[in-house]
Design a protein around this motif. Structure first.
Motif, PDB file in Angstrom:
ATOM      1  N   SER A   1       0.821  -1.215   0.000  1.00 39.05           N
ATOM      2  CA  SER A   1       0.000   0.000   0.000  1.00 39.05           C
ATOM      3  C   SER A   1       0.854   1.263   0.000  1.00 39.05           C
ATOM      4  CB  SER A   1      -0.957   0.005   1.201  1.00 39.05           C
ATOM      5  OG  SER A   1      -0.247  -0.083   2.421  1.00 39.05           O
ATOM      6  N   ASP A   2       1.836   1.356   0.905  1.00 38.73           N
ATOM      7  CA  ASP A   2       2.619   2.584   1.037  1.00 38.73           C
ATOM      8  C   ASP A   2       3.630   2.757  -0.098  1.00 38.73           C
ATOM      9  OD1 ASP A   2       1.349   3.015   3.516  1.00 38.73           O
ATOM     10  OD2 ASP A   2       2.821   1.751   4.527  1.00 38.73           O
ATOM     11  N   ILE A   3       4.425   1.732  -0.339  1.00 34.94           N
ATOM     12  CA  ILE A   3       5.501   1.849  -1.325  1.00 34.94           C
ATOM     13  C   ILE A   3       4.944   1.788  -2.746  1.00 34.94           C
ATOM     14  CG2 ILE A   3       7.696   0.922  -2.130  1.00 34.94           C
ATOM     15  CD1 ILE A   3       7.573   2.219   0.789  1.00 34.94           C
ATOM     16  N   GLN A   4       4.094   0.810  -3.017  1.00 30.12           N
ATOM     17  CA  GLN A   4       3.490   0.752  -4.352  1.00 30.12           C
ATOM     18  C   GLN A   4       2.632   1.990  -4.602  1.00 30.12           C
ATOM     19  OE1 GLN A   4       4.153  -1.702  -6.803  1.00 30.12           O
ATOM     20  NE2 GLN A   4       3.290   0.019  -7.951  1.00 30.12           N
ATOM     21  N   GLY A   5       1.962   2.467  -3.567  1.00 29.92           N
ATOM     22  CA  GLY A   5       1.158   3.677  -3.707  1.00 29.92           C
ATOM     23  C   GLY A   5       2.003   4.882  -4.083  1.00 29.92           C
ATOM     24  N   GLY A   6       3.137   5.046  -3.401  1.00 29.45           N
ATOM     25  CA  GLY A   6       4.033   6.146  -3.729  1.00 29.45           C
ATOM     26  C   GLY A   6       4.583   6.032  -5.134  1.00 29.45           C
ATOM     27  N   ILE A   7       4.933   4.818  -5.521  1.00 27.26           N
ATOM     28  CA  ILE A   7       5.421   4.586  -6.891  1.00 27.26           C
ATOM     29  C   ILE A   7       4.331   4.945  -7.900  1.00 27.26           C
ATOM     30  CG2 ILE A   7       6.136   2.791  -8.517  1.00 27.26           C
ATOM     31  CD1 ILE A   7       7.507   1.407  -6.073  1.00 27.26           C
ATOM     32  N   ASN A   8       3.106   4.524  -7.621  1.00 26.57           N
ATOM     33  CA  ASN A   8       1.979   4.847  -8.516  1.00 26.57           C
ATOM     34  C   ASN A   8       1.820   6.362  -8.677  1.00 26.57           C
ATOM     35  OD1 ASN A   8       1.461   2.118  -8.701  1.00 26.57           O
ATOM     36  ND2 ASN A   8      -0.292   2.142  -7.316  1.00 26.57           N
ATOM     37  N   ALA A   9       2.118   7.094  -7.592  1.00 32.17           N
ATOM     38  CA  ALA A   9       1.938   8.545  -7.594  1.00 32.17           C
ATOM     39  C   ALA A   9       3.147   9.299  -8.145  1.00 32.17           C
ATOM     40  CB  ALA A   9       1.639   9.026  -6.170  1.00 32.17           C
ATOM     41  N   GLY A  10       4.220   8.576  -8.461  1.00 32.60           N
ATOM     42  CA  GLY A  10       5.387   9.212  -9.057  1.00 32.60           C
ATOM     43  C   GLY A  10       6.279   9.941  -8.074  1.00 32.60           C
TER      44      GLY A  10
ATOM     45  N   THR B   1      10.066   6.804  -2.455  1.00 30.61           N
ATOM     46  CA  THR B   1       9.514   6.012  -1.356  1.00 30.61           C
ATOM     47  C   THR B   1      10.631   5.494  -0.465  1.00 30.61           C
ATOM     48  OG1 THR B   1       9.556   4.018  -2.733  1.00 30.61           O
ATOM     49  CG2 THR B   1       7.478   5.263  -2.652  1.00 30.61           C
ATOM     50  N   CYS B   2      10.315   5.330   0.812  1.00 27.98           N
ATOM     51  CA  CYS B   2      11.229   4.711   1.773  1.00 27.98           C
ATOM     52  C   CYS B   2      10.463   3.663   2.559  1.00 27.98           C
ATOM     53  CB  CYS B   2      11.824   5.760   2.710  1.00 27.98           C
ATOM     54  SG  CYS B   2      12.993   5.044   3.906  1.00 27.98           S
ATOM     55  N   TRP B   3      10.918   2.430   2.472  1.00 26.39           N
ATOM     56  CA  TRP B   3      10.268   1.322   3.164  1.00 26.39           C
ATOM     57  C   TRP B   3      10.857   1.174   4.564  1.00 26.39           C
ATOM     58  CZ3 TRP B   3      11.100  -4.586   2.067  1.00 26.39           C
ATOM     59  CH2 TRP B   3      10.148  -5.324   2.791  1.00 26.39           C
ATOM     60  N   LEU B   4      10.001   1.336   5.575  1.00 23.77           N
ATOM     61  CA  LEU B   4      10.382   1.066   6.962  1.00 23.77           C
ATOM     62  C   LEU B   4      10.216  -0.433   7.189  1.00 23.77           C
ATOM     63  CD1 LEU B   4      11.189   1.935   9.830  1.00 23.77           C
ATOM     64  CD2 LEU B   4       8.767   2.437  10.268  1.00 23.77           C
ATOM     65  N   ASN B   5      11.311  -1.156   7.064  1.00 25.32           N
ATOM     66  CA  ASN B   5      11.289  -2.618   7.097  1.00 25.32           C
ATOM     67  C   ASN B   5      11.912  -3.089   8.407  1.00 25.32           C
ATOM     68  OD1 ASN B   5      11.277  -5.337   6.522  1.00 25.32           O
ATOM     69  ND2 ASN B   5      12.815  -5.219   4.896  1.00 25.32           N
ATOM     70  N   ARG B   6      11.153  -2.952   9.492  1.00 25.17           N
ATOM     71  CA  ARG B   6      11.692  -3.226  10.826  1.00 25.17           C
ATOM     72  C   ARG B   6      11.961  -4.705  11.058  1.00 25.17           C
ATOM     73  NH1 ARG B   6       7.114  -1.111  12.906  1.00 25.17           N
ATOM     74  NH2 ARG B   6       7.337  -2.276  14.827  1.00 25.17           N
ATOM     75  N   GLU B   7      11.273  -5.568  10.344  1.00 25.77           N
ATOM     76  CA  GLU B   7      11.444  -7.019  10.530  1.00 25.77           C
ATOM     77  C   GLU B   7      12.397  -7.623   9.497  1.00 25.77           C
ATOM     78  OE1 GLU B   7      10.086  -8.423  13.141  1.00 25.77           O
ATOM     79  OE2 GLU B   7       9.063  -6.568  13.700  1.00 25.77           O
ATOM     80  N   GLN B   8      13.005  -6.774   8.668  1.00 27.11           N
ATOM     81  CA  GLN B   8      13.944  -7.247   7.632  1.00 27.11           C
ATOM     82  C   GLN B   8      13.307  -8.310   6.729  1.00 27.11           C
ATOM     83  OE1 GLN B   8      17.360  -5.725   7.364  1.00 27.11           O
ATOM     84  NE2 GLN B   8      15.846  -4.399   8.322  1.00 27.11           N
ATOM     85  N   GLN B   9      12.110  -7.995   6.264  1.00 27.21           N
ATOM     86  CA  GLN B   9      11.387  -8.888   5.358  1.00 27.21           C
ATOM     87  C   GLN B   9      11.960  -8.775   3.942  1.00 27.21           C
ATOM     88  OE1 GLN B   9       8.734 -10.980   6.259  1.00 27.21           O
ATOM     89  NE2 GLN B   9       9.334 -10.402   8.338  1.00 27.21           N
ATOM     90  N   PRO B  10      11.853  -9.856   3.150  1.00 27.85           N
ATOM     91  CA  PRO B  10      12.271  -9.750   1.747  1.00 27.85           C
ATOM     92  C   PRO B  10      11.313  -8.834   0.980  1.00 27.85           C
ATOM     93  CG  PRO B  10      11.224 -11.878   2.163  1.00 27.85           C
ATOM     94  CD  PRO B  10      11.382 -11.205   3.497  1.00 27.85           C
ATOM     95  N   LEU B  11      11.842  -8.144   0.007  1.00 24.48           N
ATOM     96  CA  LEU B  11      11.038  -7.218  -0.781  1.00 24.48           C
ATOM     97  C   LEU B  11      10.092  -7.994  -1.685  1.00 24.48           C
ATOM     98  CD1 LEU B  11      10.980  -4.103  -1.115  1.00 24.48           C
ATOM     99  CD2 LEU B  11      12.434  -4.411  -3.125  1.00 24.48           C
ATOM    100  N   PRO B  12       8.798  -7.664  -1.691  1.00 22.13           N
ATOM    101  CA  PRO B  12       7.872  -8.337  -2.606  1.00 22.13           C
ATOM    102  C   PRO B  12       8.289  -8.118  -4.058  1.00 22.13           C
ATOM    103  CG  PRO B  12       6.667  -7.088  -0.947  1.00 22.13           C
ATOM    104  CD  PRO B  12       8.109  -6.692  -0.829  1.00 22.13           C
ATOM    105  N   GLN B  13       8.075  -9.122  -4.865  1.00 19.05           N
ATOM    106  CA  GLN B  13       8.488  -9.052  -6.266  1.00 19.05           C
ATOM    107  C   GLN B  13       7.778  -7.900  -6.983  1.00 19.05           C
ATOM    108  OE1 GLN B  13       7.975 -12.746  -8.323  1.00 19.05           O
ATOM    109  NE2 GLN B  13       9.142 -12.096 -10.111  1.00 19.05           N
ATOM    110  N   GLY B  14       8.550  -7.139  -7.732  1.00 21.08           N
ATOM    111  CA  GLY B  14       7.976  -6.068  -8.541  1.00 21.08           C
ATOM    112  C   GLY B  14       7.818  -4.741  -7.830  1.00 21.08           C
TER     113      GLY B  14
END
Length: 226
Positions: free
Chosen positions: A180-189, A192-205
């Motif tokens: 929602s946050d990162i893809q949303g920001g990308i959609n809006a041009g 973006t900065c992902w706050l990845n506190r759990e060190q999750q792998p980045l979703p594809q795409g």
């Protein structure tokens, strides 16, 4: 600083959102035990509804009521009443994430700040007041009021109107949810900065401009020369 505007998600980006503790508190006020298994059952319904909401398939009111349908029937209480009691309980236990206040204090005189959240109006306003953050943000955009949720471009366009159409190269979206946050920001041009506190792998795409593991790390990065 590179950015003139920094937009934040709310839940699990600025505010800790402990839904299990909130539900336990809420149901205790109905003299009802709420165990971990009850929470798993609730989440099975709730997460599917959130996916539908963020895909534009249901609206905010439908989400808020349908997630409590089972308990409404069990307790003979309207689902809308249970949802309101839940939001009140979440407001009562609200806490800022570590580093949130220091981060915002370091930014408030240097950039303009905003929130774009898929959360609900009743909770967002009261948490800002109780945590003393009401005066920090020049714009507060809540999906329930706009009628569309992140990652839809339209909620960002609504924010940009409130922001007097800023240069999008000088706007950053910070959030914990890549879908929602990162893809949303990308959609809006915007960046973006992902706050990845759990060190999750980045979703594809989905490719954020930047990634941090904490708000303290975000603060350090933002104040570096870019």
């Amino acid at each position: 600083m590179k950015y003139q505007w920094i937009l934040f998600d709310a839940d699990e980006t600025l505010f800790h959102f402990d839904a299990f503790a909130g539900l336990q508190l809420m149901f205790s006020r109905f003299n009802q035990q709420f165990e971990r298994q009850h929470y798993q059952d609730y989440q099975n319904t709730n997460l599917a509804l959130w996916d539908a909401y963020q895909a534009g398939q249901i609206n905010a009111q439908q989400l808020q009521e349908q997630r409590f349908t089972h308990w409404a029937n069990k307790l003979a209480v309207p689902a809308q009443h249970l949802n309101q009691a839940f939001l009140e309980a979440m407001a009562d236990i609200c806490k800022l994430l570590p580093g949130a206040k220091d981060l915002l204090d370091s930014l408030k005189d240097k950039v303009k700040l905003g929130i774009i959240t898929n959360g609900f109006t009743a909770l967002q306003q009261i948490r800002l007041e109780r945590t003393g953050l009401s005066g920090y943000f020049q714009t507060l955009v809540i999906s329930e009021q706009v009628g569309v949720a992140k990652p839809a471009k339209a909620i960002f366009e609504h924010a940009f109107e409130q922001m007097q159409q800023p240069n999008r190269q000088q706007v950053l979206m910070v959030g914990d949810n890549p879908h929602s946050d990162i893809q949303g920001g990308i959609n809006a041009g915007i960046d973006t900065c992902w706050l990845n506190r759990e060190q999750q792998p980045l979703p594809q795409g989905i490719q954020p401009k930047h990634q941090v593991a904490s708000l303290q790390e975000l603060q350090h990065w933002l104040h570096q020369p870019h």
